[in-house]
Design a protein around this motif. Structure first.
Motif, PDB file in Angstrom:
ATOM      1  N   ASP A 114      48.688  39.547  48.204  1.00  0.00           N
ATOM      2  CA  ASP A 114      48.295  40.907  47.871  1.00  0.00           C
ATOM      3  C   ASP A 114      49.440  41.693  47.246  1.00  0.00           C
ATOM      4  N   PHE A 115      50.638  41.160  47.273  1.00  0.00           N
ATOM      5  CA  PHE A 115      51.801  41.869  46.772  1.00  0.00           C
ATOM      6  C   PHE A 115      51.879  41.640  45.261  1.00  0.00           C
ATOM      7  N   THR A 116      51.790  42.701  44.491  1.00  0.00           N
ATOM      8  CA  THR A 116      51.735  42.585  43.041  1.00  0.00           C
ATOM      9  C   THR A 116      52.713  43.533  42.390  1.00  0.00           C
ATOM     10  N   ILE A 117      53.094  43.199  41.171  1.00  0.00           N
ATOM     11  CA  ILE A 117      53.868  44.103  40.330  1.00  0.00           C
ATOM     12  C   ILE A 117      52.971  44.470  39.162  1.00  0.00           C
ATOM     13  N   PRO A 118      52.602  45.721  39.007  1.00  0.00           N
ATOM     14  CA  PRO A 118      51.659  46.105  37.955  1.00  0.00           C
ATOM     15  C   PRO A 118      52.198  45.792  36.565  1.00  0.00           C
ATOM     16  N   LEU A 119      51.287  45.631  35.625  1.00  0.00           N
ATOM     17  CA  LEU A 119      51.631  45.384  34.233  1.00  0.00           C
ATOM     18  C   LEU A 119      52.465  46.542  33.693  1.00  0.00           C
ATOM     19  N   ALA A 180      49.453  28.452  50.946  1.00  0.00           N
ATOM     20  CA  ALA A 180      49.980  28.874  49.647  1.00  0.00           C
ATOM     21  C   ALA A 180      50.372  30.337  49.743  1.00  0.00           C
ATOM     22  N   GLN A 181      51.461  30.696  49.097  1.00  0.00           N
ATOM     23  CA  GLN A 181      51.887  32.088  49.106  1.00  0.00           C
ATOM     24  C   GLN A 181      52.647  32.402  47.826  1.00  0.00           C
ATOM     25  N   VAL A 182      52.623  33.673  47.450  1.00  0.00           N
ATOM     26  CA  VAL A 182      53.331  34.127  46.261  1.00  0.00           C
ATOM     27  C   VAL A 182      54.800  34.328  46.622  1.00  0.00           C
ATOM     28  N   ALA A 183      55.653  33.459  46.094  1.00  0.00           N
ATOM     29  CA  ALA A 183      57.090  33.590  46.337  1.00  0.00           C
ATOM     30  C   ALA A 183      57.722  34.564  45.352  1.00  0.00           C
ATOM     31  N   VAL A 184      57.204  34.600  44.127  1.00  0.00           N
ATOM     32  CA  VAL A 184      57.660  35.545  43.098  1.00  0.00           C
ATOM     33  C   VAL A 184      56.417  36.148  42.459  1.00  0.00           C
ATOM     34  N   PRO A 185      56.168  37.441  42.643  1.00  0.00           N
ATOM     35  CA  PRO A 185      55.010  38.068  42.000  1.00  0.00           C
ATOM     36  C   PRO A 185      55.142  38.018  40.481  1.00  0.00           C
ATOM     37  N   LEU A 186      54.019  38.023  39.786  1.00  0.00           N
ATOM     38  CA  LEU A 186      54.013  37.974  38.330  1.00  0.00           C
ATOM     39  C   LEU A 186      54.732  39.188  37.769  1.00  0.00           C
ATOM     40  N   GLN A 187      55.742  38.935  36.935  1.00  0.00           N
ATOM     41  CA  GLN A 187      56.579  40.010  36.410  1.00  0.00           C
ATOM     42  C   GLN A 187      57.279  39.565  35.141  1.00  0.00           C
ATOM     43  N   GLU A 188      57.740  40.537  34.365  1.00  0.00           N
ATOM     44  CA  GLU A 188      58.475  40.222  33.155  1.00  0.00           C
ATOM     45  C   GLU A 188      59.712  39.403  33.508  1.00  0.00           C
ATOM     46  N   MET A 215      45.150  34.974  39.929  1.00  0.00           N
ATOM     47  CA  MET A 215      46.235  35.772  39.366  1.00  0.00           C
ATOM     48  C   MET A 215      46.115  35.875  37.851  1.00  0.00           C
ATOM     49  N   ILE A 216      45.792  34.770  37.208  1.00  0.00           N
ATOM     50  CA  ILE A 216      45.628  34.757  35.751  1.00  0.00           C
ATOM     51  C   ILE A 216      44.454  35.646  35.343  1.00  0.00           C
ATOM     52  N   ASP A 217      43.325  35.508  36.033  1.00  0.00           N
ATOM     53  CA  ASP A 217      42.147  36.316  35.701  1.00  0.00           C
ATOM     54  C   ASP A 217      42.443  37.808  35.835  1.00  0.00           C
ATOM     55  N   GLU A 218      43.119  38.173  36.909  1.00  0.00           N
ATOM     56  CA  GLU A 218      43.438  39.583  37.137  1.00  0.00           C
ATOM     57  C   GLU A 218      44.391  40.103  36.066  1.00  0.00           C
ATOM     58  N   ARG A 219      45.383  39.283  35.690  1.00  0.00           N
ATOM     59  CA  ARG A 219      46.337  39.749  34.686  1.00  0.00           C
ATOM     60  C   ARG A 219      45.669  39.917  33.335  1.00  0.00           C
ATOM     61  N   LYS A 220      44.754  39.029  32.990  1.00  0.00           N
ATOM     62  CA  LYS A 220      44.032  39.180  31.727  1.00  0.00           C
ATOM     63  C   LYS A 220      43.254  40.490  31.704  1.00  0.00           C
ATOM     64  N   ARG A 221      42.647  40.842  32.836  1.00  0.00           N
ATOM     65  CA  ARG A 221      41.936  42.123  32.904  1.00  0.00           C
ATOM     66  C   ARG A 221      42.905  43.281  32.670  1.00  0.00           C
ATOM     67  N   GLU A 222      44.099  43.183  33.236  1.00  0.00           N
ATOM     68  CA  GLU A 222      45.102  44.233  33.026  1.00  0.00           C
ATOM     69  C   GLU A 222      45.552  44.282  31.575  1.00  0.00           C
ATOM     70  N   TYR A 223      45.759  43.123  30.957  1.00  0.00           N
ATOM     71  CA  TYR A 223      46.132  43.100  29.544  1.00  0.00           C
ATOM     72  C   TYR A 223      45.096  43.837  28.710  1.00  0.00           C
ATOM     73  N   GLY A 227      45.460  47.357  26.609  1.00  0.00           N
ATOM     74  CA  GLY A 227      45.576  47.165  25.173  1.00  0.00           C
ATOM     75  C   GLY A 227      46.721  46.241  24.790  1.00  0.00           C
ATOM     76  N   ILE A 228      47.087  45.326  25.688  1.00  0.00           N
ATOM     77  CA  ILE A 228      48.199  44.400  25.453  1.00  0.00           C
ATOM     78  C   ILE A 228      47.638  43.043  25.020  1.00  0.00           C
ATOM     79  N   GLN A 229      48.113  42.523  23.878  1.00  0.00           N
ATOM     80  CA  GLN A 229      47.711  41.186  23.464  1.00  0.00           C
ATOM     81  C   GLN A 229      48.440  40.144  24.323  1.00  0.00           C
ATOM     82  N   TYR A 230      47.858  38.961  24.386  1.00  0.00           N
ATOM     83  CA  TYR A 230      48.454  37.939  25.236  1.00  0.00           C
ATOM     84  C   TYR A 230      48.279  36.551  24.628  1.00  0.00           C
TER      85      TYR A 230
END
Length: 343
Positions: A114-119, A180-188, A215-223, A227-230
Motif C-alpha cells: 500500500d506504500f506508494t510514491i505518487p507520479l 511478496a512485498q514492495v522493497a522499493v516503491p515505484l519512483q523516478e 502496480m503497472i496497471d495503476e501507474r498506467k492509469r496515473e500516466y 497526461g504523461i506518455q509512457y
C-alpha cells in the motif's frame, strides 16, 4: 504537534554522531555531526494519507532563541511491515529511505504494497516503468543475497548517472519469499537509494507477479490521468528455484495475457543451479529465460541500466498501450548480454 491529518511527535533525541547508515552502501559521514531525532508520524484521519518526508521540516531551536538553529527534512524507514490503525512511521534516520509512504489507516492494517510514491507530474518526460521481482527465499541466503544487494547498489549508481534514464525510468523492487512485498516503491530513478536484502522462507512467485501487474496497471492509469506518455513497462524476474504452486498458474496466465496484448515486456533470469526452468519458461512467451553467469548481479544491473537508457532515448512511447505498440515499429537495441549471462 498536528498538521492537517497527521500528528508529529518527537519521541527521543540521541547523542550526536559522525556517521549514519548500517552498511557500506548507505553510510553517510557528516561535515560536522548528525543529531538523530526520532519522530513518529501518525495518520489521525479516517482514510489512508500519503506523507512526504521531503516536505516536512524539523526545526531545532536552542533554549531562549526564537529562530531555528537547525532545519532538516523528516524522512525515514517504516516502523513495521504491517501498519495497523493509527500506527506510527518513525523517522529514525536523517536520510530518506522511501521518500514517501502511505499510512494504511484501516482495520487490520495494510501491507507494504500500500506504500506508494505518487507520479511526479511536474516532470513532463515520457516514462518507462521497470519492476524488478527478486527472489529472496531461504536458498538465496549467503553469497547470493549479498551479490544481489551489491548489484542493486551498483544499479542505483549507474542509472542515476544517465541523464535521460534518471528522469524517464521509474523503478520498483518487489521481493518474494514466503510473502511478496514492495522493497522499493515505484519512483523516478534519480530518487533511488541502495537497500538491504534479507533471505528467508519459500518462493511465493505468484504473489509477486500479481503485485507487479497491479502496480503497472495503476501507474498506467496515473500516466493517462496526468497526461504523461509512457513506454511499454518492463518486468524482470530473478529466481534461484521453483515457485510455490499455489496461485502460480493464475498469475502466469495474467502475465502472459498482458504480454500478448503488448502491455509489458518480460525478462526471466535464472540464478544458480537449482532453477526450475520448466516453470520459469512459462513466465514469458516472447523470449527464453536467461541464466545468470555465476553471481554476476553487478553486470546484470549494469546491462539493465544501459538498456533502460537506450529505451529512454527512443521514440517508442505513447498515451496508451495501443499508441505505444504503434510507435514501436523500430526495435530498440538492448545493451550486449555478454558479461552476465551464458546465453
Amino acid at each position: 504537534m498536528r498538521d492537517g491529518k497527521f500528528e508529529f511527535r518527537v519521541t527521543a533525541v540521541d547523542a550526536p554522531v559522525k556517521t549514519v547508515g548500517d552498511n557500506q552502501f548507505s553510510q553517510t559521514t557528516a561535515q560536522g555531526e548528525y543529531l538523530l531525532v526520532h519522530v513518529s508520524v501518525t495518520d489521525i484521519g479516517d482514510r489512508p494519507q500519503t506523507h512526504f518526508g521531503r516536505t516536512t521540516r524539523l526545526d531545532v531551536l536552542r533554549r531562549g532563541e526564537s529562530r531555528p538553529t537547525l532545519t532538516a527534512s523528516v524522512g525515514g524507514r517504516v516502523a513495521n511491515r504491517q501498519t495497523p490503525t493509527g500506527a506510527e512511521c518513525h523517522a529514525d534516520d536523517p536520510r530518506i529511505l522511501f521518500g514517501a509512504y502511505r499510512i494504511a489507516n484501516a482495520p487490520g492494517g495494510g501491507p507494504l504494497s500500500d506504500f506508494t510514491i505518487p507520479l511526479n507530474e511536474a516532470n513532463p518526460d515520457p516514462r518507462v516503468a521497470c519492476i524488478v521481482l527478486a527472489d529472496v527465499s531461504g536458498s538465496m541466503s549467503g553469497a547470493p543475497i549479498a551479490a544481489l544487494q551489491e548489484g542493486f547498489a551498483a544499479f542505483v549508481e549507474y542509472v542515476t548517472e544517465d541523464d535521460l534514464a534518471r528522469k524517464r525510468a521509474e523503478v520498483a523492487v518487489i521481493t518474494f519469499g514466503t510473502q511478496a512485498q514492495v522493497a522499493v516503491p515505484l519512483q523516478e530513478a534519480r530518487m533511488l537509494e541502495p537497500i538491504q536484502f534479507s533471505a528467508g522462507g519459500s518462493t511465493n512467485m505468484a504473489a509477486a507477479i500479481d503485485m507487479a501487474i497491479d502496480m503497472i496497471d495503476e501507474r498506467k492509469r496515473e500516466y493517462k490521468a496526468g497526461g504523461i506518455q509512457y513506454y511499454r513497462p518492463w518486468l524482470l524476474l530473478l529466481t534461484d528455484g521453483a515457485p510455490n504452486p499455489m496461485g502460480f498458474d493464475a498469475a502466469v496466465a495474467r502475465l502472459n495475457a498482458l504480454e500478448a496484448a503488448k502491455g509489458v515486456t518480460v525478462f526471466a533470469i535464472g540464478v544458480g543451479d537449482n532453477v526450475d526452468y520448466r516453470q520459469l519458461e512459462r513466465v514469458t512467451t516472447q523470449r527464453p529465460p536467461a541464466p545468470l553467469a555465476g553471481l554476476q548481479f553487478n553486470e546484470f544491473f549494469e546491462w539493465l541500466s544501459a538498456s533502460l537508457g537506450n529505451m529512454a532515448s527512443s521514440g517508442n512511447h505513447g498515451r496508451s498501450d495501443q499508441q505505444v505498440a504503434a510507435n514501436s515499429d523500430q526495435q530498440v537495441a538492448l545493451a550486449p548480454l555478454s558479461g552476465w549471462t551464458t546465453v
